[in-house]
Motif scaffolding. Sequence first.
Motif, PDB file in Angstrom:
ATOM      1  N   GLY A  31       2.866   8.852   4.068  1.00 41.37           N
ATOM      2  CA  GLY A  31       2.080   7.516   4.010  1.00 41.37           C
ATOM      3  C   GLY A  31       1.089   7.860   5.234  1.00 41.37           C
ATOM      4  N   LEU A  32       0.221   6.781   5.370  1.00 39.43           N
ATOM      5  CA  LEU A  32      -0.908   6.682   6.131  1.00 39.43           C
ATOM      6  C   LEU A  32      -0.819   5.312   7.113  1.00 39.43           C
ATOM      7  CD1 LEU A  32      -3.905   7.824   3.778  1.00 39.43           C
ATOM      8  CD2 LEU A  32      -2.373   9.213   5.598  1.00 39.43           C
ATOM      9  N   LEU A  33      -1.476   5.298   8.200  1.00 35.22           N
ATOM     10  CA  LEU A  33      -1.319   4.134   9.073  1.00 35.22           C
ATOM     11  C   LEU A  33      -2.783   4.112   9.415  1.00 35.22           C
ATOM     12  CD1 LEU A  33      -0.240   1.558  10.439  1.00 35.22           C
ATOM     13  CD2 LEU A  33       0.321   3.239  12.312  1.00 35.22           C
ATOM     14  N   GLY A  34      -3.531   2.924   9.000  1.00 31.83           N
ATOM     15  CA  GLY A  34      -4.699   2.648   9.525  1.00 31.83           C
ATOM     16  C   GLY A  34      -4.789   1.550  10.642  1.00 31.83           C
ATOM     17  N   SER A  35      -6.158   1.232  11.136  1.00 31.38           N
ATOM     18  CA  SER A  35      -6.012   0.124  12.245  1.00 31.38           C
ATOM     19  C   SER A  35      -5.508  -1.334  11.802  1.00 31.38           C
ATOM     20  CB  SER A  35      -7.471   0.193  12.780  1.00 31.38           C
ATOM     21  OG  SER A  35      -8.353  -0.143  11.673  1.00 31.38           O
ATOM     22  N   THR A  36      -5.639  -1.645  10.311  1.00 35.21           N
ATOM     23  CA  THR A  36      -5.093  -2.756  10.023  1.00 35.21           C
ATOM     24  C   THR A  36      -4.082  -2.403   8.702  1.00 35.21           C
ATOM     25  OG1 THR A  36      -6.962  -3.293   8.553  1.00 35.21           O
ATOM     26  CG2 THR A  36      -7.162  -3.988  10.828  1.00 35.21           C
ATOM     27  N   PRO A  37      -3.236  -3.399   8.319  1.00 33.39           N
ATOM     28  CA  PRO A  37      -2.444  -3.277   7.265  1.00 33.39           C
ATOM     29  C   PRO A  37      -3.614  -2.960   5.963  1.00 33.39           C
ATOM     30  CG  PRO A  37      -1.769  -5.095   8.336  1.00 33.39           C
ATOM     31  CD  PRO A  37      -2.778  -4.656   8.959  1.00 33.39           C
ATOM     32  N   GLU A  38      -4.672  -3.763   5.981  1.00 34.80           N
ATOM     33  CA  GLU A  38      -5.558  -3.434   4.792  1.00 34.80           C
ATOM     34  C   GLU A  38      -6.039  -2.101   4.726  1.00 34.80           C
ATOM     35  OE1 GLU A  38      -4.771  -7.511   5.766  1.00 34.80           O
ATOM     36  OE2 GLU A  38      -5.840  -5.917   6.888  1.00 34.80           O
ATOM     37  N   LYS A  39      -6.637  -1.637   5.800  1.00 35.44           N
ATOM     38  CA  LYS A  39      -7.155  -0.294   6.096  1.00 35.44           C
ATOM     39  C   LYS A  39      -6.185   0.853   5.668  1.00 35.44           C
ATOM     40  CE  LYS A  39     -10.947  -1.208   9.170  1.00 35.44           C
ATOM     41  NZ  LYS A  39     -11.916  -1.006  10.469  1.00 35.44           N
ATOM     42  N   SER A  40      -4.680   0.528   5.932  1.00 38.21           N
ATOM     43  CA  SER A  40      -3.758   1.453   5.659  1.00 38.21           C
ATOM     44  C   SER A  40      -3.826   1.576   4.127  1.00 38.21           C
ATOM     45  CB  SER A  40      -2.492   0.906   6.197  1.00 38.21           C
ATOM     46  OG  SER A  40      -2.656   0.948   7.616  1.00 38.21           O
ATOM     47  N   ARG A  41      -3.534   0.287   3.512  1.00 41.01           N
ATOM     48  CA  ARG A  41      -3.572   0.345   2.007  1.00 41.01           C
ATOM     49  C   ARG A  41      -4.691   1.205   1.347  1.00 41.01           C
ATOM     50  NH1 ARG A  41      -1.149  -4.733   3.358  1.00 41.01           N
ATOM     51  NH2 ARG A  41      -3.138  -5.662   2.949  1.00 41.01           N
ATOM     52  N   ALA A  42      -5.950   0.720   1.812  1.00 42.42           N
ATOM     53  CA  ALA A  42      -7.004   1.277   1.235  1.00 42.42           C
ATOM     54  C   ALA A  42      -7.317   2.865   1.262  1.00 42.42           C
ATOM     55  CB  ALA A  42      -8.467   0.686   1.879  1.00 42.42           C
ATOM     56  N   ALA A  43      -6.750   3.295   2.518  1.00 47.46           N
ATOM     57  CA  ALA A  43      -6.820   4.892   2.828  1.00 47.46           C
ATOM     58  C   ALA A  43      -5.600   5.372   1.985  1.00 47.46           C
ATOM     59  CB  ALA A  43      -6.733   5.080   4.345  1.00 47.46           C
ATOM     60  N   ALA A  44      -4.615   4.838   1.916  1.00 48.34           N
ATOM     61  CA  ALA A  44      -3.467   5.553   1.081  1.00 48.34           C
ATOM     62  C   ALA A  44      -3.968   5.349  -0.340  1.00 48.34           C
ATOM     63  CB  ALA A  44      -2.215   4.690   1.177  1.00 48.34           C
ATOM     64  N   LEU A  45      -4.526   4.620  -1.127  1.00 46.61           N
ATOM     65  CA  LEU A  45      -5.269   4.608  -2.245  1.00 46.61           C
ATOM     66  C   LEU A  45      -6.277   5.664  -2.536  1.00 46.61           C
ATOM     67  CD1 LEU A  45      -5.117   3.160  -5.098  1.00 46.61           C
ATOM     68  CD2 LEU A  45      -6.829   1.750  -4.087  1.00 46.61           C
ATOM     69  N   ALA A  46      -7.026   5.672  -1.463  1.00 47.07           N
ATOM     70  CA  ALA A  46      -8.187   6.634  -1.680  1.00 47.07           C
ATOM     71  C   ALA A  46      -7.707   7.944  -1.455  1.00 47.07           C
ATOM     72  CB  ALA A  46      -9.189   6.389  -0.631  1.00 47.07           C
ATOM     73  N   GLN A  47      -6.723   8.235  -0.803  1.00 46.47           N
ATOM     74  CA  GLN A  47      -6.176   9.788  -0.453  1.00 46.47           C
ATOM     75  C   GLN A  47      -5.077   9.978  -1.450  1.00 46.47           C
ATOM     76  OE1 GLN A  47      -7.658  11.939   1.184  1.00 46.47           O
ATOM     77  NE2 GLN A  47      -9.059  10.497   2.582  1.00 46.47           N
ATOM     78  N   GLY A  48      -4.938   8.957  -2.248  1.00 46.67           N
ATOM     79  CA  GLY A  48      -3.643   9.265  -3.409  1.00 46.67           C
ATOM     80  C   GLY A  48      -2.270   9.443  -2.564  1.00 46.67           C
ATOM     81  N   VAL A  49      -2.041   8.811  -1.604  1.00 48.62           N
ATOM     82  CA  VAL A  49      -0.676   8.607  -0.882  1.00 48.62           C
ATOM     83  C   VAL A  49       0.292   7.434  -1.069  1.00 48.62           C
ATOM     84  CG1 VAL A  49       0.245   8.749   1.415  1.00 48.62           C
ATOM     85  CG2 VAL A  49      -1.698   9.958   0.828  1.00 48.62           C
ATOM     86  N   LYS A  51       2.163   5.613   0.784  1.00 50.14           N
ATOM     87  CA  LYS A  51       2.481   4.456   1.482  1.00 50.14           C
ATOM     88  C   LYS A  51       1.353   4.162   2.254  1.00 50.14           C
ATOM     89  CE  LYS A  51       7.563   5.328   1.241  1.00 50.14           C
ATOM     90  NZ  LYS A  51       8.891   5.799   2.033  1.00 50.14           N
ATOM     91  N   GLY A  52       0.913   2.963   2.438  1.00 47.83           N
ATOM     92  CA  GLY A  52      -0.067   2.473   3.479  1.00 47.83           C
ATOM     93  C   GLY A  52       0.878   1.829   4.222  1.00 47.83           C
ATOM     94  N   TYR A  53       1.128   2.130   5.663  1.00 50.88           N
ATOM     95  CA  TYR A  53       2.151   1.125   6.600  1.00 50.88           C
ATOM     96  C   TYR A  53       1.394   0.029   7.047  1.00 50.88           C
ATOM     97  CZ  TYR A  53       4.938   5.288   6.203  1.00 50.88           C
ATOM     98  OH  TYR A  53       5.720   6.616   5.852  1.00 50.88           O
ATOM     99  N   ALA A  54       1.980  -0.879   7.209  1.00 56.20           N
ATOM    100  CA  ALA A  54       1.423  -2.167   7.830  1.00 56.20           C
ATOM    101  C   ALA A  54       1.391  -2.018   9.401  1.00 56.20           C
ATOM    102  CB  ALA A  54       2.316  -3.420   7.546  1.00 56.20           C
ATOM    103  N   SER A  55       2.335  -1.391  10.161  1.00 56.34           N
ATOM    104  CA  SER A  55       2.459  -1.203  11.492  1.00 56.34           C
ATOM    105  C   SER A  55       3.070   0.229  11.865  1.00 56.34           C
ATOM    106  CB  SER A  55       3.486  -2.238  12.012  1.00 56.34           C
ATOM    107  OG  SER A  55       4.793  -2.149  11.504  1.00 56.34           O
ATOM    108  N   LEU A  56       3.030   0.714  13.143  1.00 54.73           N
ATOM    109  CA  LEU A  56       3.652   1.920  13.627  1.00 54.73           C
ATOM    110  C   LEU A  56       5.471   1.651  13.454  1.00 54.73           C
ATOM    111  CD1 LEU A  56       3.628   4.645  14.835  1.00 54.73           C
ATOM    112  CD2 LEU A  56       3.460   3.393  17.019  1.00 54.73           C
TER     113      LEU A  56
END
Length: 383
Positions: A31-49, A51-56
């Motif tokens: 999974g990936l963690l971005g600076s916001t839950p929305e960015k986490s989900r977008a990054a995970a989708l873009a990278q084919g991962v 999980k996009g985590y909502a928090s650490l």
Amino acid sequence: MRKHGVAIAGAGFIGPVHLEALRRLGIRIVGLLGSTPEKSRAAALAQGVEKGYASLDELLADPDVTAVHLALPNVLHYEYCCRAIAAGKHVMCEKPLAMNSRETAELAALAARSNVACGVAYNVRFYPLNLQVRAMIRAGELGEIYSVCGSYRQDWLLFDTDYNWRVLEEAGGKLRALADIGTHWLDLVQSMTGLEIERVVCDLQTVHPVRQRPKGEIETFSGKNKPAVDREPVDITTDDAAGVLLKFAGGARGVLDVSQVTAGRKNEVSYEIAGSKASVSWNSEKPDQLWIGRRDQPSELLSRDPSLMAGEVRRYANYPGGHVEGFPDTFKQLFRAFYDYIEAGDFRAPATFPTFADGHREVVLCEALLKSHTAQSWVEVPR
């Protein structure tokens, strides 16, 4: 496919570099963690991962995650490292390890008493010819080291309209060019030569004391043809360039030039090491060529070719001669060393990768460099 499950915290420039290198090694990205839950989900989708985590907290609670890669703003490194180690995760952290030597000392001590592997992403060590130089020096082929000179130069902050969070002291620290790229060079030459820097004198330069920050935080790395945006002036106290003189244990001398405002130099690391028997010179913009200088016989140009390199280096040179290995490959080889070490299972064995202790040493060195600039004099580097 290796058995590790990795989560990457940070979805900016360097996070995907980690992701691609890990995938090339067959390591699963959980999974990936971005600076916001929305960015986490977008990054995970873009990278084919998956999980996009909502928090650490969510990331560290995931039982599928055995290791965490931290590719975040510097100010977050200390907290995230502490929490990841406490959760029993192996940690690979981007440099600098933390914002000051008090934090890095704590992290180095924490890593030393933990039962996890803790590394810092000084990837430049892992250009194959840099590993070759290390092997040559250890074998005595250069003789006594007299001097180490070189530079790390870029141009991505040449204009006052160039902007990135790294230029702000509160996000990246008091030092910028020297801490961001100069420490790669300093780590590299110490790891190759085995020599410790004992004294330094440093002069810092801020070319643009005011930069024009885009509203909305559009960053320079996003591309050269940036759309017209509204801007606001922001005061800059960090360094755009630096000149450094070095004294190594044993008497060798050194010179380092660092710049993020040198037009045309996109990402050039270079060094020349002079010894009593031979000298060597290398430049990252021609990473597969090593010049070897001789006094009483013809000099050589060694092309990176596994069949011509030291035995212990060949496993880190994966392509035949003439097939260039560059920047992305250094991360692959760094992570190869890191995860091979984890699989060996002996966390008291000498590390084959840059450790938290190395990360602490570099921050101590940075603080000595800043002290030297302030005093405009030579400064001892604390041991």
